[in-house]
Design a protein around this motif. Structure first.
Motif, mmCIF file in Angstrom:
data_model
loop_
_atom_site.group_PDB
_atom_site.id
_atom_site.type_symbol
_atom_site.label_atom_id
_atom_site.label_comp_id
_atom_site.label_asym_id
_atom_site.label_seq_id
_atom_site.Cartn_x
_atom_site.Cartn_y
_atom_site.Cartn_z
ATOM 1 N N THR A 282 35.656 29.697 34.388
ATOM 2 C CA THR A 282 36.607 29.509 33.289
ATOM 3 C C THR A 282 36.927 30.841 32.622
ATOM 4 N N ASP A 283 35.920 31.667 32.393
ATOM 5 C CA ASP A 283 36.138 32.990 31.790
ATOM 6 C C ASP A 283 37.007 33.868 32.684
ATOM 7 N N GLU A 284 36.759 33.830 34.001
ATOM 8 C CA GLU A 284 37.540 34.635 34.942
ATOM 9 C C GLU A 284 39.000 34.179 34.981
ATOM 10 N N THR B 159 31.062 28.000 34.179
ATOM 11 C CA THR B 159 31.373 28.656 32.906
ATOM 12 C C THR B 159 31.994 30.018 33.178
ATOM 13 N N GLN B 160 31.428 30.729 34.130
ATOM 14 C CA GLN B 160 31.961 32.034 34.503
ATOM 15 C C GLN B 160 33.357 31.894 35.119
ATOM 16 N N GLU C 92 40.655 32.680 32.535
ATOM 17 C CA GLU C 92 41.250 33.096 31.261
ATOM 18 C C GLU C 92 41.656 34.567 31.308
ATOM 19 N N ARG C 93 40.771 35.398 31.795
ATOM 20 C CA ARG C 93 41.036 36.842 31.888
ATOM 21 C C ARG C 93 42.206 37.123 32.845
#
Length: 86
Positions: A31-33, A28-29, A35-36
């Motif tokens: 995917t966030d990284e 999950t982390q 995206e950023r």
């Protein structure tokens, strides 16, 4: 190598380096990284897994599929396979 998950984005090369051991909770982390990092790059992003551990082939395939569908122009770099010397 430290076994905890970490990431580092290099704006000069548009490379997101993912480091450490990946478990199910870290994806999950990840995917966030991604995206950023993708928002910070002009067009091309490289995701470097060469210093990551515990990334299964299935997970790499999932990551490549995610990048192809959501982040065009993204390259996933994986470590070279080590060949046994007979």
């Amino acid at each position: 190598m430290d076994t905890s998950f970490a990431s580092h984005y290099d704006p000069g090369t548009s490379t997101l380096e993912l480091i450490g051991t990946f478990g199910p909770d870290e994806w999950t982390q990840v995917t966030d990284e991604i995206e950023r990092a993708f928002r910070r790059t002009a067009c091309w992003l490289t995701i470097d897994l060469t210093r990551a551990a515990g990334v299964s082939a299935h997970s790499v395939g999932h990551l490549v599929h995610l990048c192809n569908s959501r982040y065009p122009g993204t390259i996933v770099r994986v470590p070279r396979a080590r060949r046994a010397i007979a």
